[in-house]
Design a protein around this motif. Structure first.
Motif, mmCIF file in Angstrom:
data_model
loop_
_atom_site.group_PDB
_atom_site.id
_atom_site.type_symbol
_atom_site.label_atom_id
_atom_site.label_comp_id
_atom_site.label_asym_id
_atom_site.label_seq_id
_atom_site.Cartn_x
_atom_site.Cartn_y
_atom_site.Cartn_z
ATOM 1 N N THR A 318 24.925 62.418 34.646
ATOM 2 C CA THR A 318 25.392 63.624 35.331
ATOM 3 C C THR A 318 24.892 64.897 34.650
ATOM 4 N N MET A 322 22.494 67.944 36.104
ATOM 5 C CA MET A 322 22.886 69.352 36.162
ATOM 6 C C MET A 322 21.863 70.246 35.468
ATOM 7 N N ALA A 336 31.704 67.561 37.986
ATOM 8 C CA ALA A 336 30.762 66.583 37.448
ATOM 9 C C ALA A 336 31.257 65.996 36.131
#
Length: 428
Positions: A318, A322, A336
């Motif tokens: 994750t 990002m 997230a």
């Protein structure tokens, strides 16, 4: 596990007695989580905000050392608990931790980095020592079906402490300064011990538990056989257990460590980072309590570990995503990181429930602590390596490398699980 009478026969545990034991565990783990939160969830951010470089943030890994090396003094602490009782050992370490927090008032990281690191290292040494006594208490009394709830309490209690010592401390520093934050932590450490001083002696004095009738209670007629670190070799599966403990959190620790300066460079304020850290810890606790206990009870120890580790590894990418998408929106960051933290909490409960049921009742604190030390040793290596990698290759490559390491770790975990022998597997 239930207590035993003088003949070695199991006595039934009552809901009231279990509740007392759970309260004592929660208080101890919360107290130990405060220094951990300071070291692992706040100090890196404060160092970066105070003008120190990304590579210097890797020095936070030094705070992992007491947690990685506490196996060296685990057996003496185990024996001290058997001789004088857990309450006295916990009381001494708690008092010294309060004094260490007061000493930190004069050592803000923006002025004297090395002095601050030394004081944080001392504080975490005291917390790690107390953790040995807590481990001995938990393993001796709560193996078997109580292992899942006991480790959910461990995760939730530790997270409550890390929440205050990490994200909460950042918000206090941002508003009132370092001195107020350290004074408040000292006061909170003292306040946590006041109910613990009641619950822990009550649980121990009325319901001493041991799996072996030869290991007598403190103050009993027979002195228990001493716990020895070298007796770990009695586990025929020791190599597999050590490998599992070493690898399972390596990749996630690397991501968590690098995420601290990454959030600063995203332009977030200390208060925003503190809020994000708080939400992450709450999500981890929720994952441990709501998902971790259910997985252990429905799937059993080994399958719960296999499933939760797979889920946590899948979501470990994750942060890399990002960075790749240049996400800066705080609600998206919270969502997230929250999803990733729920899976991490479930994994943590499953892993430590397995190790609680693996540890020998003859050496409860020593066996369980040795596995925790393996995790902390890997954490120290991960924290140190990711800082250098992030400084030289950039955040994107560093996060991607950590995720790839997590996929390799997952394969090792799946290989180790069938070879781990739990106490309930032994013939009766």
């Amino acid at each position: 596990m239930n207590p035993i009478d003088q003949a070695g026969m199991a006595l039934p545990a009552t809901p009231a007695s279990l509740a007392t034991e759970y309260r004592a565990l929660a208080l101890m783990y919360t107290a130990q989580g405060l220094p951990t939160g300071l070291a692992f969830h706040a100090l890196g951010t404060l160092m970066r905000q105070g003008g120190h470089g990304v590579a210097e943030v890797g020095l936070v890994g030094l705070a992992f050392l007491p947690w990685a090396l506490k196996f060296l003094w685990a057996a003496p602490v185990d024996n001290a608990c058997a001789r004088w009782g857990h309450a006295r050992v916990v009381g001494v370490t708690q008092a010294l931790a309060v004094l260490a927090c007061l000493a930190l008032i004069a050592l803000p990281p923006s002025q004297g980095l090395h002095a601050t690191l030394a004081a944080v290292l001392a504080l975490n040494t005291l917390a790690a020592t107390q953790d040995i006594a807590t481990n001995a208490y938990a393993v001796a009394r709560l193996q078997g079906r109580s292992a899942g709830p006991a480790n959910a309490i461990q995760v939730a209690g530790f997270i409550a402490g890390m929440l205050v010592g990490g994200g909460g401390l950042l918000m206090v520093v941002d508003r009132w300064g370092w001195q107020a934050a350290m004074g408040g932590m000292a006061a909170l450490m003292l306040a946590l011990y006041l109910p613990l001083a009641l619950y822990l002696p009550l649980a121990l004095d009325t319901r001493w538990a041991s799996a072996s009738p030869n290991r007598a209670a403190p103050g009993g007629g027979d002195r228990p056989p001493p716990a020895r670190l070298r007796d770990l070799r009695r586990h025929s599966d020791l190599a597999w257990a050590l490998m599992l403990a070493l690898v399972f959190k390596f990749a996630s620790t690397a991501v968590e460590t690098l995420a601290q300066p990454w959030l600063v460079d995203r332009g977030l304020s200390l208060s925003q980072i503190g809020l994000l850290q708080t939400l992450k810890l709450l999500a981890t606790a929720a994952g441990g309590v709501l998902l971790g206990i259910a997985l252990v009870r429905r799937l059993g120890n080994r399958r719960a570990v296999a499933f939760s580790c797979a889920l946590a590894t899948a979501l470990l990418g994750t942060t890399w995503a990002m960075e790749l998408l240049d996400v800066r929106n705080l609600p998206l960051l919270c969502l997230a990181f929250g999803m990733e933290s729920v899976a991490a909490g479930a994994m943590y409960v499953a892993i430590w429930a397995l190790f609680m049921n693996w540890a020998s009742p003859e050496r409860p604190g020593t066996d369980y602590t040795a596995m925790q030390c393996c995790e902390s040793l890997a954490n120290a290596a991960a924290a140190g390596a990711i800082g250098s990698l992030g400084a030289s290759q950039g955040y994107g490559w560093a996060f991607a490398a950590a995720w790839a390491a997590g996929l390799a770790v997952l394969l090792l975990i799946w290989a180790a699980l069938p070879r781990i022998r739990l106490q309930q597997d032994a013939p009766r």
